[in-house]
Design an enzyme around this catalytic site. Structure first.
Site, mmCIF file in Angstrom:
data_model
loop_
_atom_site.group_PDB
_atom_site.id
_atom_site.type_symbol
_atom_site.label_atom_id
_atom_site.label_comp_id
_atom_site.label_asym_id
_atom_site.label_seq_id
_atom_site.Cartn_x
_atom_site.Cartn_y
_atom_site.Cartn_z
ATOM 1 C CG ASP A 54 6.860 2.859 -10.469
ATOM 2 O OD1 ASP A 54 6.231 3.786 -11.007
ATOM 3 O OD2 ASP A 54 7.587 3.023 -9.472
ATOM 4 C CG ASP A 56 2.025 4.561 -9.774
ATOM 5 O OD1 ASP A 56 2.453 3.574 -9.158
ATOM 6 O OD2 ASP A 56 2.691 5.597 -9.939
ATOM 7 C CG ASP A 142 2.901 15.441 -7.695
ATOM 8 O OD1 ASP A 142 2.261 14.973 -8.651
ATOM 9 O OD2 ASP A 142 4.042 15.053 -7.412
HETATM 10 P P1 ATP Z 1 8.281 8.013 -10.841
HETATM 11 O O1 ATP Z 1 7.629 6.750 -10.320
HETATM 12 O O2 ATP Z 1 8.681 7.979 -12.264
HETATM 13 O O3 ATP Z 1 9.339 8.572 -9.923
HETATM 14 P P2 ATP Z 1 5.652 9.104 -10.412
HETATM 15 O O4 ATP Z 1 5.078 10.357 -11.000
HETATM 16 O O5 ATP Z 1 4.979 7.817 -10.742
HETATM 17 O O6 ATP Z 1 7.163 9.137 -10.836
HETATM 18 P P3 ATP Z 1 5.271 8.409 -7.659
HETATM 19 O O7 ATP Z 1 6.044 8.909 -6.477
HETATM 20 O O8 ATP Z 1 5.356 6.983 -8.054
HETATM 21 O O9 ATP Z 1 5.701 9.335 -8.867
HETATM 22 O O10 ATP Z 1 3.741 8.815 -7.427
HETATM 23 C C1 ATP Z 1 2.718 8.391 -8.290
HETATM 24 C C2 ATP Z 1 1.736 9.509 -8.534
HETATM 25 O O11 ATP Z 1 1.070 9.847 -7.316
HETATM 26 C C3 ATP Z 1 2.334 10.813 -9.026
HETATM 27 O O12 ATP Z 1 2.478 10.830 -10.405
HETATM 28 C C4 ATP Z 1 1.345 11.837 -8.538
HETATM 29 O O13 ATP Z 1 0.252 11.911 -9.428
HETATM 30 C C5 ATP Z 1 0.848 11.245 -7.237
HETATM 31 N N1 ATP Z 1 1.570 11.765 -6.063
HETATM 32 C C6 ATP Z 1 2.679 11.224 -5.490
HETATM 33 N N2 ATP Z 1 3.063 11.932 -4.425
HETATM 34 C C7 ATP Z 1 2.192 12.945 -4.295
HETATM 35 C C8 ATP Z 1 2.038 14.025 -3.366
HETATM 36 N N3 ATP Z 1 2.904 14.196 -2.364
HETATM 37 N N4 ATP Z 1 0.988 14.868 -3.550
HETATM 38 C C9 ATP Z 1 0.111 14.690 -4.554
HETATM 39 N N5 ATP Z 1 0.205 13.711 -5.450
HETATM 40 C C10 ATP Z 1 1.228 12.843 -5.341
HETATM 41 MG MG MG Z 2 5.454 5.852 -10.042
#
Ligand code: ATP
Ligand code: MG
Length: 432
Positions: A54, A56, A142
């Site tokens: 996805d 962001d 994170d």
């Molecule tokens: P994927 O969607 O491929 O599982 P993602 O890295 O996009 O991975 P998401 O859960 O969609 O993960 O979160 C989007 C972004 O928000 C992350 O890449 C991170 O930068 C930030 N993020 C998400 N959760 C946290 C958290 N608990 N603490 C700090 N930053 C976070």
């Molecule tokens: Mg994501």
């Protein structure tokens, strides 16, 4: 902090691989005079040459300002407010840059109007809605590999946290001081393990060392949030490796304490591993999966022990299984809340294990048509794969499914039903 801007010639991201809707969101924000960047998993995956799950977007517009620009949007979350902009089935998640807040942060945020940030006595971030700049936002994310920003207007990549070298080195590193960041949000520990498993990266040593002293803090996370995280841990196609990481860091006990204790038994471990591999394979083949199946497997060692205990007390098998299911789910719910729409099928899968023991009669013949049969049958094969003795039940039901409804009824109501099975056991398929 090092401001590191990588020009377009020095990275491989191309707009071609970015969702049109994400590009639309960013250009509308730009038109409104706001900043907008692609961020998080999408940038990470584009750099790895993998299609993102996805997209962001990060911006300096507040959630309200974003919502004003998009009619198809909704502000969600309380602890962490974000905006979902919907285009049919695709949702673009838009987050406002987070700012700093230490102990003085509360003060500062109230000055900015509103109760935007709150921390518990133990340092857990209860609310994180203090807004800031891109550079501040980067260090509040994170993992370093999750904190890369892409500007779709200038084609520049921003790396303020050593994310690119870590991506190159296939390293999972928490940004900042590991213990401080895990204390703020213990779910980050689960995220470390999840991304290590998903990306097949190694966990950097300080990040890994920060986990044991903070692990207990997972007990403070509301069970509903742990359920959301459970889905990401086990239903993203990397359940098997994620599970091994959870065992290595002994974090399973904070999600499923009774399962964790029951794993001393080897069969239990084999059953759960087989369920995880099964689920991963189904996801890999684009087959549907349900959390109920994986939860049924994760909790079976606990439910089964309870079943035996109730049986020893003299309860009939059905009564014992019912009581065992209720107990097991109630206890599990204290840590990871299991929505009722999944609890019901879990109980049915378990109770079906008893019904499958009946090999004759009209009722038994009709089981194959039951909506829970397939899951229950798959579950039976898992139990056998894990070494549970079922007296060839799996082979029996494998064969029964090859018969037409008439043949089935005729052969099963005729009597034993078990007589034909030996000659055709070669048809049995093991679960892969
Ligand atoms: P994927 O969607 O491929 O599982 P993602 O890295 O996009 O991975 P998401 O859960 O969609 O993960 O979160 C989007 C972004 O928000 C992350 O890449 C991170 O930068 C930030 N993020 C998400 N959760 C946290 C958290 N608990 N603490 C700090 N930053 C976070
Ligand atoms: Mg994501």
């Amino acid at each position: 902090m090092r401001l590191n801007i990588i020009p377009r010639e020095q990275h491989c991201i191309s707009r071609k691989h970015i969702s049109d809707n994400a590009l639309k969101v960013m250009s509308r924000l730009h038109a409104g005079d706001y900043q907008a960047y692609l961020v998080g998993g999408a940038v990470r995956d584009l750099l790895r040459g993998v299609p993102p799950k996805d997209f962001d977007v990060a911006t300096d517009a507040t959630p309200e300002q974003v919502a004003e620009l998009f009619r198809n949007s909704r502000i969600i979350g309380r602890r962490f407010r974000i905006v979902h902009v919907r285009f049919g089935r695709e949702i673009i998640e838009v987050t406002t840059f987070r700012g700093h807040h230490s102990a003085a942060g509360n003060h500062e945020s109230s000055r900015r109007g509103g109760n935007r940030s709150r921390q518990s006595a133990s340092g857990l971030l209860l609310r994180d809605n203090v807004y800031g700049t891109l550079a501040e936002d980067a260090v509040r994310r994170d993992l370093t590999v999750n904190a890369l920003y892409y500007d779709a207007q200038t084609f520049e990549l921003f790396d303020h946290v050593h994310g690119l070298p870590d991506l190159e080195a296939r390293s999972i590193r928490i940004i900042g001081d590991p213990e401080k960041r895990f204390t703020e949000d213990p779910v980050r520990m689960l995220r470390v393990l999840r991304f290590a498993a998903k990306l097949d990266f190694t966990i950097e040593e300080h990040t890994a060392a920060g986990i044991p002293p903070c692990a207990r803090l997972l007990l403070e996370i509301p069970p509903a949030r742990l359920f959301d995280e459970f889905l990401k841990l086990f239903l993203s196609g990397f359940a098997a490796t994620t599970f091994e990481q959870l065992l290595t860091f002994d974090l399973l006990r904070y999600l499923f304490p009774d399962t964790s204790a029951a794993l001393r038994e080897e069969n239990a471990l084999t059953l759960i591993r087989a369920a995880m591999e099964n689920t991963d394979a189904r996801i890999g083949n684009n087959k549907p999966v349900t959390p109920a199946f994986i939860l049924a497997a994760l909790l079976w060692p606990v439910a089964h022990q309870a079943f035996l205990r109730y049986g020893d007390r003299g309860d009939s098998p059905m009564v014992a299984m019912h009581a065992a299911s209720m107990d097991t789910l109630a206890e599990a719910n204290r840590h990871v809340s299991i929505p009722r729409r999944f609890a019901q099928p879990i109980r049915e899968i378990w109770e079906f294990q008893l019904r499958l023991q009946r090999k004759s009669g009209r009722k038994a013949a009709e089981l194959v048509d039951h909506r829970r049969f397939r899951a229950a049958y798959d579950f039976l094969l898992l139990r056998e794969q894990a070494g549970e003795k079922t007296d060839g039940l799996g082979a029996f039901w494998t064969e029964v499914q090859t018969l037409s409804p008439q043949q089935r009824l005729a052969s099963m109501s005729a009597g034993k039903g078990g007589g034909r099975r030996r000659s055709r056991t070669s048809r049995t398929r093991p679960v892969s």
